[in-house]
Structure formats: structure tokens, C-alpha cells
Design a protein around this motif. Structure first.
Motif, short mmCIF file in Angstrom:
data_model
loop_
_atom_site.label_atom_id
_atom_site.label_comp_id
_atom_site.label_asym_id
_atom_site.label_seq_id
_atom_site.Cartn_x
_atom_site.Cartn_y
_atom_site.Cartn_z
N UNK A 109 -8.81 -2.46 -0.81
CA UNK A 109 -9.72 -3.13 -1.49
C UNK A 109 -10.70 -3.20 0.09
N UNK A 110 -11.71 -3.38 0.57
CA UNK A 110 -12.28 -3.25 1.82
C UNK A 110 -12.22 -4.99 2.30
N UNK A 111 -12.64 -5.14 3.10
CA UNK A 111 -13.18 -7.01 3.90
C UNK A 111 -13.48 -6.66 4.60
N UNK A 112 -14.55 -7.31 4.76
CA UNK A 112 -16.16 -6.95 6.05
C UNK A 112 -15.99 -6.37 5.73
N UNK A 113 -15.90 -4.83 7.18
CA UNK A 113 -16.16 -3.11 7.06
C UNK A 113 -15.27 -2.48 7.16
N UNK A 114 -13.89 -3.52 6.82
CA UNK A 114 -12.70 -2.40 6.75
C UNK A 114 -12.14 -1.85 5.91
N UNK A 115 -11.73 -1.08 6.04
CA UNK A 115 -10.95 -0.78 4.28
C UNK A 115 -9.50 -1.25 4.31
N UNK A 116 -8.18 -1.23 3.61
CA UNK A 116 -6.99 -0.88 3.22
C UNK A 116 -6.84 0.20 3.76
N UNK A 117 -5.46 0.36 5.35
CA UNK A 117 -5.37 1.70 5.37
C UNK A 117 -4.92 2.28 4.06
N UNK A 118 -4.59 3.58 4.50
CA UNK A 118 -3.64 4.66 2.95
C UNK A 118 -2.38 4.21 2.95
N UNK A 119 -1.30 3.76 4.19
CA UNK A 119 -0.40 3.52 4.41
C UNK A 119 0.42 2.33 3.83
N UNK A 120 -0.93 1.12 3.56
CA UNK A 120 -0.68 -0.11 3.18
C UNK A 120 -0.94 -0.31 1.63
N UNK A 121 -0.78 -1.37 1.71
CA UNK A 121 -1.21 -2.21 0.10
C UNK A 121 -2.15 -3.54 0.44
N UNK A 122 -3.22 -4.06 -0.01
CA UNK A 122 -3.78 -5.25 0.32
C UNK A 122 -3.08 -6.44 0.42
N UNK A 123 -3.73 -6.89 1.30
CA UNK A 123 -2.41 -9.05 0.85
C UNK A 123 -2.90 -9.48 -0.93
#
Length: 173
Positions: free
Chosen positions: A143-157
């Protein structure tokens, strides 16, 4: 709303976002078209899972390093139209076979033409892959929080993942 009205409204909204001189939760700036399809796919998935419950925009042709100036994309060799992006997405294994709905719109600005990848709002969130595509991992929810995407090697909170599932099931309507 007819196509002309839609185009004028989109242009006004995009120019307003550029004037803010910052990225946000449903819009992102790129200086030029993607040379890396993995990055494009990741950005589209993040934007399709934005938490603002609205259409999202990848605005191509804005140079953040040079005071958010317009960089004309009309001659960009990597430029894509709607059909090329749809064709790219159709081969990816999305959960349930449901893909984000996207289209490309060109906007004339002082300084040249910019392109906008419009990712339509929908209730089929979260969008995620069931098979890995290069660096975009299977079963990761981005997902996208503010101006930052979730990193490719992670999953959203988890709280953001829950919000996306709530949207799918209309629990907050």
C-alpha cells in the motif's frame, strides 16, 4: 460527465497536485517513464491499495529535483499507452484474477505533455500477486502511506491490511 469534462477535471486536479510540490497518499511523481517493469508493477499495486478510497495517480513528467518542473514525455522511448499497461498487467497472477483498473491520460501543461497513469478506485482490495514477479513478492500486500510505498520485500502493516479488507466487504460504508 462527458470525456471533455472528465479531461478538464483531471487536468485541473493534476495541476493542483503538482502545485502542492509534494507527493501524497494517492499521487506519485516520476520524472520519466519506467525503464523497470517491476518498479511500475509495484507502484501500481501500491496505488491500487491506497487508503484514501479514491482514484490514484502516477504522474509522469514531473522533476521533483528541479522545483517540480514539467519534463515533456512526448518523446520518451519507454512511454506506454493504456493498452500496453493493461497487456502487462493481464499476464500477472493477481489474487482471484482481479486486477487494478488502469488507464493512461495525457495532460498538456505549460512546459510540455505529461502522462498520468490513473488507477481507478474499487472495492476489490487488497490487490496482490499470487505468483512472484521478479522483485514483487507473492502474497505481499503493498500500500501507500503518505508519500511512501510498502517496500517490495515487506507487507503492509496489519492495520492497513485490515482497512483494505474492510473496504472490500463494505464494512465502513
Amino acid at each position: 460527465m462527458d470525456l471533455l469534462e472528465y479531461g478538464m477535471c483531471l487536468q485541473e486536479e493534476i495541476l493542483q497536485l503538482i502545485s502542492l510540490q509534494q507527493e501524497g497518499g494517492y499521487w506519485d511523481f516520476k520524472r520519466q517513464w519506467y525503464t523497470n517493469k517491476t518498479d511500475m508493477l509495484h507502484d501500481i499495486i501500491c496505488m491500487s491499495n491506497n487508503l484514501h478510497n479514491r482514484a490514484a495517480y502516477i504522474i509522469i513528467g514531473i522533476d521533483e529535483e528541479k522545483n517540480y518542473s514539467v519534463v515533456d514525455v512526448s518523446g520518451d522511448p519507454n512511454r506506454k499507452n493504456t493498452q500496453k499497461i493493461v497487456d502487462f498487467l493481464k499476464d500477472k497472477k493477481f489474487a482471484g484474477g482481479i486486477r487494478p483498473i488502469v488507464h493512461v491520460e495525457s495532460v498538456c501543461c505549460p512546459g510540455g505533455t505529461i502522462d498520468v497513469i490513473v488507477i481507478e478506485n474499487g472495492h476489490n482490495t487488497p490487490f496482490y500477486l499470487t505468483n512472484q514477479y521478479e522483485g514483487v513478492h507473492a502474497n505481499n500486500i503493498y500500500t501507500r502511506i503518505m508519500d511512501t510505498n510498502t517496500p517490495k520485500d515487506s507487507s503492509a502493516d496489519i492495520n492497513h491490511v485490515e482497512q483494505l479488507w474492510r473496504k472490500r466487504f463494505h464494512l465502513d460504508d
